[in-house]
Scaffold this motif. Sequence first.
Motif, PDB file in Angstrom:
ATOM      1  N   THR A   1       0.861  -1.182   0.000  1.00  0.00           N
ATOM      2  CA  THR A   1       0.000   0.000   0.000  1.00  0.00           C
ATOM      3  C   THR A   1       0.903   1.239   0.000  1.00  0.00           C
ATOM      4  O   THR A   1       2.126   1.137  -0.012  1.00  0.00           O
ATOM      5  N   SER A   2       0.282   2.398   0.026  1.00  0.00           N
ATOM      6  CA  SER A   2       1.022   3.638   0.255  1.00  0.00           C
ATOM      7  C   SER A   2       0.315   4.410   1.356  1.00  0.00           C
ATOM      8  O   SER A   2      -0.879   4.209   1.612  1.00  0.00           O
ATOM      9  N   ALA A   3       1.023   5.308   2.000  1.00  0.00           N
ATOM     10  CA  ALA A   3       0.480   6.039   3.149  1.00  0.00           C
ATOM     11  C   ALA A   3      -0.804   6.786   2.803  1.00  0.00           C
ATOM     12  O   ALA A   3      -1.811   6.689   3.512  1.00  0.00           O
ATOM     13  N   PHE A   4      -0.786   7.527   1.711  1.00  0.00           N
ATOM     14  CA  PHE A   4      -1.960   8.330   1.364  1.00  0.00           C
ATOM     15  C   PHE A   4      -3.164   7.447   1.051  1.00  0.00           C
ATOM     16  O   PHE A   4      -4.301   7.817   1.350  1.00  0.00           O
ATOM     17  N   GLN A   5      -2.918   6.290   0.450  1.00  0.00           N
ATOM     18  CA  GLN A   5      -4.020   5.401   0.082  1.00  0.00           C
ATOM     19  C   GLN A   5      -4.762   4.844   1.288  1.00  0.00           C
ATOM     20  O   GLN A   5      -5.975   4.617   1.207  1.00  0.00           O
ATOM     21  N   VAL A   6      -4.077   4.595   2.389  1.00  0.00           N
ATOM     22  CA  VAL A   6      -4.691   3.804   3.448  1.00  0.00           C
ATOM     23  C   VAL A   6      -4.700   4.435   4.837  1.00  0.00           C
ATOM     24  O   VAL A   6      -5.563   4.114   5.658  1.00  0.00           O
ATOM     25  N   GLU A   7      -3.764   5.312   5.138  1.00  0.00           N
ATOM     26  CA  GLU A   7      -3.620   5.748   6.527  1.00  0.00           C
ATOM     27  C   GLU A   7      -4.804   6.537   7.057  1.00  0.00           C
ATOM     28  O   GLU A   7      -5.290   6.296   8.174  1.00  0.00           O
ATOM     29  N   GLY A   8      -5.274   7.519   6.314  1.00  0.00           N
ATOM     30  CA  GLY A   8      -6.254   8.438   6.871  1.00  0.00           C
ATOM     31  C   GLY A   8      -5.571   9.340   7.890  1.00  0.00           C
ATOM     32  O   GLY A   8      -4.375   9.610   7.788  1.00  0.00           O
ATOM     33  N   ALA A   9      -6.334   9.791   8.910  1.00  0.00           N
ATOM     34  CA  ALA A   9      -5.767  10.654   9.960  1.00  0.00           C
ATOM     35  C   ALA A   9      -4.914  11.764   9.343  1.00  0.00           C
ATOM     36  O   ALA A   9      -3.802  12.031   9.786  1.00  0.00           O
TER      37      ALA A   9
ATOM     38  N   ALA B   1      -8.769  11.457   0.968  1.00  0.00           N
ATOM     39  CA  ALA B   1      -8.172  10.401   1.797  1.00  0.00           C
ATOM     40  C   ALA B   1      -8.048  10.826   3.253  1.00  0.00           C
ATOM     41  O   ALA B   1      -7.163  10.354   3.961  1.00  0.00           O
ATOM     42  N   ASP B   2      -8.923  11.697   3.704  1.00  0.00           N
ATOM     43  CA  ASP B   2      -8.877  12.134   5.100  1.00  0.00           C
ATOM     44  C   ASP B   2      -9.007  10.959   6.063  1.00  0.00           C
ATOM     45  O   ASP B   2      -8.386  10.945   7.132  1.00  0.00           O
ATOM     46  N   VAL B   3      -9.813   9.981   5.675  1.00  0.00           N
ATOM     47  CA  VAL B   3     -10.012   8.786   6.504  1.00  0.00           C
ATOM     48  C   VAL B   3      -9.461   7.547   5.797  1.00  0.00           C
ATOM     49  O   VAL B   3      -8.830   6.693   6.427  1.00  0.00           O
ATOM     50  N   ALA B   4      -9.672   7.463   4.462  1.00  0.00           N
ATOM     51  CA  ALA B   4      -9.237   6.299   3.674  1.00  0.00           C
ATOM     52  C   ALA B   4      -9.769   5.019   4.329  1.00  0.00           C
ATOM     53  O   ALA B   4     -10.957   4.941   4.643  1.00  0.00           O
ATOM     54  N   VAL B   5      -8.905   4.038   4.591  1.00  0.00           N
ATOM     55  CA  VAL B   5      -9.354   2.834   5.288  1.00  0.00           C
ATOM     56  C   VAL B   5      -8.959   2.887   6.763  1.00  0.00           C
ATOM     57  O   VAL B   5      -9.016   1.879   7.462  1.00  0.00           O
ATOM     58  N   ASP B   6      -8.537   4.052   7.191  1.00  0.00           N
ATOM     59  CA  ASP B   6      -8.248   4.313   8.605  1.00  0.00           C
ATOM     60  C   ASP B   6      -7.167   3.400   9.175  1.00  0.00           C
ATOM     61  O   ASP B   6      -7.223   3.002  10.340  1.00  0.00           O
ATOM     62  N   GLN B   7      -6.157   3.087   8.370  1.00  0.00           N
ATOM     63  CA  GLN B   7      -5.107   2.205   8.857  1.00  0.00           C
ATOM     64  C   GLN B   7      -4.316   2.824  10.005  1.00  0.00           C
ATOM     65  O   GLN B   7      -3.763   2.101  10.842  1.00  0.00           O
ATOM     66  N   TYR B   8      -4.264   4.142  10.069  1.00  0.00           N
ATOM     67  CA  TYR B   8      -3.541   4.796  11.155  1.00  0.00           C
ATOM     68  C   TYR B   8      -4.063   4.333  12.507  1.00  0.00           C
ATOM     69  O   TYR B   8      -3.284   4.119  13.447  1.00  0.00           O
ATOM     70  N   HIS B   9      -5.382   4.159  12.607  1.00  0.00           N
ATOM     71  CA  HIS B   9      -5.977   3.723  13.867  1.00  0.00           C
ATOM     72  C   HIS B   9      -6.208   2.213  13.924  1.00  0.00           C
ATOM     73  O   HIS B   9      -6.251   1.637  15.016  1.00  0.00           O
ATOM     74  N   ARG B  10      -6.327   1.577  12.751  1.00  0.00           N
ATOM     75  CA  ARG B  10      -6.728   0.167  12.731  1.00  0.00           C
ATOM     76  C   ARG B  10      -5.632  -0.749  12.181  1.00  0.00           C
ATOM     77  O   ARG B  10      -5.905  -1.837  11.691  1.00  0.00           O
ATOM     78  N   TYR B  11      -4.389  -0.309  12.293  1.00  0.00           N
ATOM     79  CA  TYR B  11      -3.294  -1.077  11.698  1.00  0.00           C
ATOM     80  C   TYR B  11      -3.163  -2.473  12.298  1.00  0.00           C
ATOM     81  O   TYR B  11      -2.758  -3.423  11.616  1.00  0.00           O
TER      82      TYR B  11
ATOM     83  N   ASP C   1      -2.520  14.148  15.155  1.00  0.00           N
ATOM     84  CA  ASP C   1      -1.249  13.889  15.848  1.00  0.00           C
ATOM     85  C   ASP C   1      -0.067  14.615  15.217  1.00  0.00           C
ATOM     86  O   ASP C   1       1.040  14.074  15.106  1.00  0.00           O
ATOM     87  N   GLY C   2      -0.316  15.829  14.791  1.00  0.00           N
ATOM     88  CA  GLY C   2       0.779  16.679  14.323  1.00  0.00           C
ATOM     89  C   GLY C   2       1.157  16.530  12.867  1.00  0.00           C
ATOM     90  O   GLY C   2       2.116  17.170  12.407  1.00  0.00           O
ATOM     91  N   LYS C   3       0.436  15.706  12.103  1.00  0.00           N
ATOM     92  CA  LYS C   3       0.788  15.540  10.688  1.00  0.00           C
ATOM     93  C   LYS C   3       0.524  16.823   9.914  1.00  0.00           C
ATOM     94  O   LYS C   3      -0.481  17.492  10.093  1.00  0.00           O
ATOM     95  N   GLY C   4       1.432  17.144   8.996  1.00  0.00           N
ATOM     96  CA  GLY C   4       1.242  18.270   8.102  1.00  0.00           C
ATOM     97  C   GLY C   4       0.529  17.840   6.829  1.00  0.00           C
ATOM     98  O   GLY C   4       0.369  16.653   6.549  1.00  0.00           O
ATOM     99  N   SER C   5       0.112  18.815   6.039  1.00  0.00           N
ATOM    100  CA  SER C   5      -0.578  18.511   4.785  1.00  0.00           C
ATOM    101  C   SER C   5       0.414  18.104   3.700  1.00  0.00           C
ATOM    102  O   SER C   5       1.534  18.612   3.638  1.00  0.00           O
ATOM    103  N   SER C   6      -0.022  17.185   2.843  1.00  0.00           N
ATOM    104  CA  SER C   6       0.775  16.793   1.684  1.00  0.00           C
ATOM    105  C   SER C   6       0.137  17.384   0.433  1.00  0.00           C
ATOM    106  O   SER C   6      -0.983  17.906   0.468  1.00  0.00           O
TER     107      SER C   6
END
Length: 229
Positions: A53-61, A88-98, A65-70
């Motif tokens: 995967t890639s971060a933008f595709q799946v992470e969300g969040a 992709a603000d939420v995407a599949v929410d992998q940031y919380h559901r990894y 927690d201090g992330k800047g905009s891409s």
Amino acid sequence: MGTDVTKSKANTMLADGLEKKRKIDEEWSSIYLSKQPLTRPDFPPHFTFGVATSAFQVEGASNEDGKGSSIWDSFSHIPGNICDGSNADVAVDQYHRYKEDIELIAKLGFKAYRFSISWSRIFPDGLGTDINLEGIKHYNNFINALIENDIQPYVTLYHWDLPLNLLDSMGGWLNEQIVKYFAIYAETCFSNFGDRVKKLDNNKRASSNFCEWLLYWSICAWKTWKFFK
């Protein structure tokens, strides 16, 4: 004379390429026609099966927690850029559901996971001045969870989600000074994750960049030729 030699080499390369393609087609045709299912023993013993995967595709969040905009965060929020208006603000929410995702990967029997690290989650402005410790913590937890599940982490440092500030302040990759900031980011990742991550690449599909560049200029050349014809 020189032109004839060049043409001869080109024809030889073309013939070699066609022969290789023929052999590959024959090999795969024999597999399909035999109707024998592919199994693990059909692959070399050290062949690694994984998912990616890639971060933008799946992470969300995207702003937690201090992330800047891409640049992709910005692009996807401009009306009309995405056909259905999604982002992709939420995407599949992998940031919380990894942890759930990693459990699923393990259940499927995969032994590797290629994912990318979000540059703007490590350095919100991309400049390497203020490190986001929450981002470091997240990826440490993520990598540890993979290893605990016997899944090898394969990390891509950059998968097109450039920190927006680097585009706005200096023009992004068109400014050679960006190499300095990427080096700071890369070194930060090496020092924080390198003790566990042994498979790492700098840029996703660098070869595709060249192909896209070549295609673009080929189209430009063709249009110019058509115009003056």
